[in-house]
Design a protein around this motif. Sequence first.
Motif, PDB file in Angstrom:
ATOM      1  N   ALA A  37       0.445  -1.120  -0.318  1.00 34.20           N
ATOM      2  CA  ALA A  37      -0.020  -0.131   0.761  1.00 34.20           C
ATOM      3  C   ALA A  37       0.533   1.325  -0.047  1.00 34.20           C
ATOM      4  O   ALA A  37       2.423   0.963  -0.010  1.00 34.20           O
ATOM      5  CB  ALA A  37      -0.819  -0.277   1.492  1.00 34.20           C
ATOM      6  N   ALA A  38       0.311   2.293  -0.205  1.00 31.03           N
ATOM      7  CA  ALA A  38       1.292   3.170   0.020  1.00 31.03           C
ATOM      8  C   ALA A  38       0.718   4.305   1.698  1.00 31.03           C
ATOM      9  O   ALA A  38      -0.521   4.231   2.328  1.00 31.03           O
ATOM     10  CB  ALA A  38       0.640   4.656  -1.192  1.00 31.03           C
ATOM     11  N   ASP A  39       2.004   5.107   1.843  1.00 29.41           N
ATOM     12  CA  ASP A  39       1.681   5.470   3.010  1.00 29.41           C
ATOM     13  C   ASP A  39       0.412   6.873   2.802  1.00 29.41           C
ATOM     14  O   ASP A  39       0.175   7.925   3.662  1.00 29.41           O
ATOM     15  CB  ASP A  39       2.749   5.877   3.915  1.00 29.41           C
ATOM     16  N   ILE A  40       1.095   7.575   1.833  1.00 30.01           N
ATOM     17  CA  ILE A  40       0.739   8.816   1.948  1.00 30.01           C
ATOM     18  C   ILE A  40       0.383   9.240  -0.037  1.00 30.01           C
ATOM     19  O   ILE A  40       1.052   8.379  -0.861  1.00 30.01           O
ATOM     20  CB  ILE A  40       2.239  10.015   2.066  1.00 30.01           C
ATOM     21  N   VAL A  41      -0.455   9.577  -0.558  1.00 32.02           N
ATOM     22  CA  VAL A  41      -0.844  10.297  -1.736  1.00 32.02           C
ATOM     23  C   VAL A  41      -1.216  11.603  -2.198  1.00 32.02           C
ATOM     24  O   VAL A  41      -1.849  12.426  -0.638  1.00 32.02           O
ATOM     25  CB  VAL A  41      -1.673   9.622  -1.940  1.00 32.02           C
ATOM     26  N   VAL A  42      -0.278  11.537  -3.389  1.00 33.23           N
ATOM     27  CA  VAL A  42      -0.083  13.125  -3.327  1.00 33.23           C
ATOM     28  C   VAL A  42      -1.258  13.337  -4.538  1.00 33.23           C
ATOM     29  O   VAL A  42      -0.294  13.446  -5.671  1.00 33.23           O
ATOM     30  CB  VAL A  42       0.872  14.433  -3.228  1.00 33.23           C
ATOM     31  N   ASN A  43      -2.006  13.861  -4.718  1.00 34.17           N
ATOM     32  CA  ASN A  43      -2.695  13.864  -6.021  1.00 34.17           C
ATOM     33  C   ASN A  43      -2.600  15.527  -6.528  1.00 34.17           C
ATOM     34  O   ASN A  43      -3.302  16.719  -6.294  1.00 34.17           O
ATOM     35  CB  ASN A  43      -4.533  14.037  -5.677  1.00 34.17           C
ATOM     36  N   ASN A  44      -1.495  15.506  -7.345  1.00 29.23           N
ATOM     37  CA  ASN A  44      -0.701  16.729  -7.432  1.00 29.23           C
ATOM     38  C   ASN A  44      -1.456  17.269  -9.225  1.00 29.23           C
ATOM     39  O   ASN A  44      -1.084  17.979  -9.479  1.00 29.23           O
ATOM     40  CB  ASN A  44       1.264  16.435  -7.553  1.00 29.23           C
ATOM     41  N   ALA A  45      -1.279  16.039 -10.053  1.00 30.52           N
ATOM     42  CA  ALA A  45      -1.712  15.763 -11.517  1.00 30.52           C
ATOM     43  C   ALA A  45      -3.041  17.086 -11.426  1.00 30.52           C
ATOM     44  O   ALA A  45      -3.352  16.795 -11.105  1.00 30.52           O
ATOM     45  CB  ALA A  45      -2.125  14.713 -11.926  1.00 30.52           C
ATOM     46  N   GLY A  46      -2.541  18.009 -12.357  1.00 27.52           N
ATOM     47  CA  GLY A  46      -3.957  19.143 -12.987  1.00 27.52           C
ATOM     48  C   GLY A  46      -3.627  19.081 -14.009  1.00 27.52           C
ATOM     49  O   GLY A  46      -2.698  19.616 -15.047  1.00 27.52           O
ATOM     50  N   ILE A  47      -4.831  19.964 -14.622  1.00 27.50           N
ATOM     51  CA  ILE A  47      -4.649  20.446 -16.291  1.00 27.50           C
ATOM     52  C   ILE A  47      -5.344  21.873 -16.477  1.00 27.50           C
ATOM     53  O   ILE A  47      -6.517  22.214 -15.884  1.00 27.50           O
ATOM     54  CB  ILE A  47      -5.074  19.845 -17.829  1.00 27.50           C
ATOM     55  N   TYR A  48      -4.697  23.179 -17.215  1.00 26.32           N
ATOM     56  CA  TYR A  48      -5.466  24.681 -16.707  1.00 26.32           C
ATOM     57  C   TYR A  48      -5.396  25.245 -18.074  1.00 26.32           C
ATOM     58  O   TYR A  48      -4.180  26.384 -18.415  1.00 26.32           O
ATOM     59  CB  TYR A  48      -3.801  25.175 -15.710  1.00 26.32           C
ATOM     60  N   PRO A  49      -6.538  24.740 -19.066  1.00 26.10           N
ATOM     61  CA  PRO A  49      -6.633  25.142 -20.295  1.00 26.10           C
ATOM     62  C   PRO A  49      -7.432  26.771 -20.307  1.00 26.10           C
ATOM     63  O   PRO A  49      -7.694  26.888 -19.116  1.00 26.10           O
ATOM     64  CB  PRO A  49      -7.553  24.673 -21.097  1.00 26.10           C
ATOM     65  N   HIS A  50      -6.588  27.632 -20.866  1.00 19.49           N
ATOM     66  CA  HIS A  50      -7.523  28.893 -21.049  1.00 19.49           C
ATOM     67  C   HIS A  50      -8.538  29.082 -22.276  1.00 19.49           C
ATOM     68  O   HIS A  50      -7.887  29.152 -23.025  1.00 19.49           O
ATOM     69  CB  HIS A  50      -6.658  30.051 -21.253  1.00 19.49           C
ATOM     70  N   GLU A  51      -9.613  28.996 -21.727  1.00 21.54           N
ATOM     71  CA  GLU A  51     -10.874  29.307 -23.351  1.00 21.54           C
ATOM     72  C   GLU A  51     -11.863  29.816 -22.468  1.00 21.54           C
ATOM     73  O   GLU A  51     -12.452  29.449 -21.650  1.00 21.54           O
ATOM     74  CB  GLU A  51     -10.873  27.849 -23.912  1.00 21.54           C
ATOM     75  N   GLY A  52     -12.537  30.831 -23.601  1.00 25.69           N
ATOM     76  CA  GLY A  52     -13.914  31.196 -22.899  1.00 25.69           C
ATOM     77  C   GLY A  52     -15.412  30.258 -22.676  1.00 25.69           C
ATOM     78  O   GLY A  52     -15.138  29.257 -23.262  1.00 25.69           O
ATOM     79  N   LEU A  53     -15.829  30.083 -21.327  1.00 27.16           N
ATOM     80  CA  LEU A  53     -16.641  29.010 -21.395  1.00 27.16           C
ATOM     81  C   LEU A  53     -17.937  28.670 -23.270  1.00 27.16           C
ATOM     82  O   LEU A  53     -18.693  28.081 -23.344  1.00 27.16           O
ATOM     83  CB  LEU A  53     -18.031  29.631 -20.312  1.00 27.16           C
ATOM     84  N   LEU A  54     -18.399  30.533 -23.810  1.00 23.82           N
ATOM     85  CA  LEU A  54     -19.471  30.195 -24.982  1.00 23.82           C
ATOM     86  C   LEU A  54     -18.167  29.434 -26.255  1.00 23.82           C
ATOM     87  O   LEU A  54     -19.094  29.039 -27.037  1.00 23.82           O
ATOM     88  CB  LEU A  54     -19.658  31.413 -25.352  1.00 23.82           C
ATOM     89  N   ASP A  55     -16.711  29.167 -26.049  1.00 25.09           N
ATOM     90  CA  ASP A  55     -16.284  28.510 -27.057  1.00 25.09           C
ATOM     91  C   ASP A  55     -15.892  27.431 -26.926  1.00 25.09           C
ATOM     92  O   ASP A  55     -15.284  26.195 -27.794  1.00 25.09           O
ATOM     93  CB  ASP A  55     -14.810  29.415 -27.381  1.00 25.09           C
ATOM     94  N   LEU A  56     -16.362  26.618 -25.585  1.00 22.48           N
ATOM     95  CA  LEU A  56     -15.780  25.875 -24.653  1.00 22.48           C
ATOM     96  C   LEU A  56     -16.592  24.881 -25.275  1.00 22.48           C
ATOM     97  O   LEU A  56     -17.157  24.300 -24.930  1.00 22.48           O
ATOM     98  CB  LEU A  56     -15.590  26.063 -23.405  1.00 22.48           C
ATOM     99  N   PRO A  57     -15.775  23.319 -25.951  1.00 18.61           N
ATOM    100  CA  PRO A  57     -16.603  22.459 -26.244  1.00 18.61           C
ATOM    101  C   PRO A  57     -16.851  21.871 -25.098  1.00 18.61           C
ATOM    102  O   PRO A  57     -15.758  21.390 -24.007  1.00 18.61           O
ATOM    103  CB  PRO A  57     -15.402  21.865 -27.822  1.00 18.61           C
ATOM    104  N   VAL A  58     -17.562  20.843 -25.095  1.00 21.84           N
ATOM    105  CA  VAL A  58     -18.594  19.884 -23.925  1.00 21.84           C
ATOM    106  C   VAL A  58     -17.196  19.175 -23.947  1.00 21.84           C
ATOM    107  O   VAL A  58     -16.702  18.669 -22.620  1.00 21.84           O
ATOM    108  CB  VAL A  58     -19.725  18.771 -24.039  1.00 21.84           C
TER     109      VAL A  58
END
Length: 266
Positions: free
Chosen positions: A82-103
């Motif tokens: 097992a793991a003793d410690i978990v760090v959920n570090n991964a993430g993405i940061y796209p930059h786009e307006g809501l009106l142009d954002l595909p589902v």
Amino acid sequence: MTFQDKTVLVTGAAGVFGRWICAAFAREGARLCLSDQRMDGLESLKNELGLDDSRALLHATQLADEASIVDLAAKVKSKWGAADIVVNNAGIYPHEGLLDLPVAEWDRIFDVNLRAPFIVSREFARLMIAGKRAGSIVNISSGASRQMRNGSVPYCTSKTALERLTKGFALELAPYGIRVNAVEPGFAPGSAVSPLSDEYVEKMKKRIPLGRTSGPGDTPEAILFLCSDKASFITGTVLSVDGGNSIGTYEPGQLVGALDEARRHS
């Protein structure tokens, strides 16, 4: 060696914050499961940290794929139980307006920033419970969880939800001695995924009350504290490590009177 012989999983290990976090745990004697999309970045990180096979496990994880996360947990179970410690570090940061954002893009952001931490935490908490390990989970959030940013609404929303998920896991895992917290890192330039101009970095730095960007020791040291016995009574909290940036807007040159005089002579 605070984390001697402890097993630590870090997702997004090959990124800027991921490398800093892994280096901090490696320095303290931990065994590391390095998780990221590409194996070449993980091999490079393993060599950079000077880890041999007894202290390192590499996994090219596709966080949008539940089966890939389940396989990650299975590999850790096979090697270390097992793991003793978990760090959920991964993430993405796209930059786009809501009106142009595909589902599909909305779904991709939430798959990585929210759905993946849920699955990772679930799978590794199950291993901790089965192995009777009083573990620690830390989710990497953002000050964007509290303040919307034009063009990044899905990111902000996903981080707000991640902090609620943090508290939910903290509540449900407390009976097993598993603590769950979140950290909001400060502004740190250097990402290969989202490169920033020197002008933008300088502009942002001037808005931070403590006058500098986040460095290699800031967020990792906060994470190490939260995962240590010193924080054994802390769970369900969100810790900002941002030089005061979350306090409010800071405008240089606005100090007047005695404060301004004191600053000139400091």
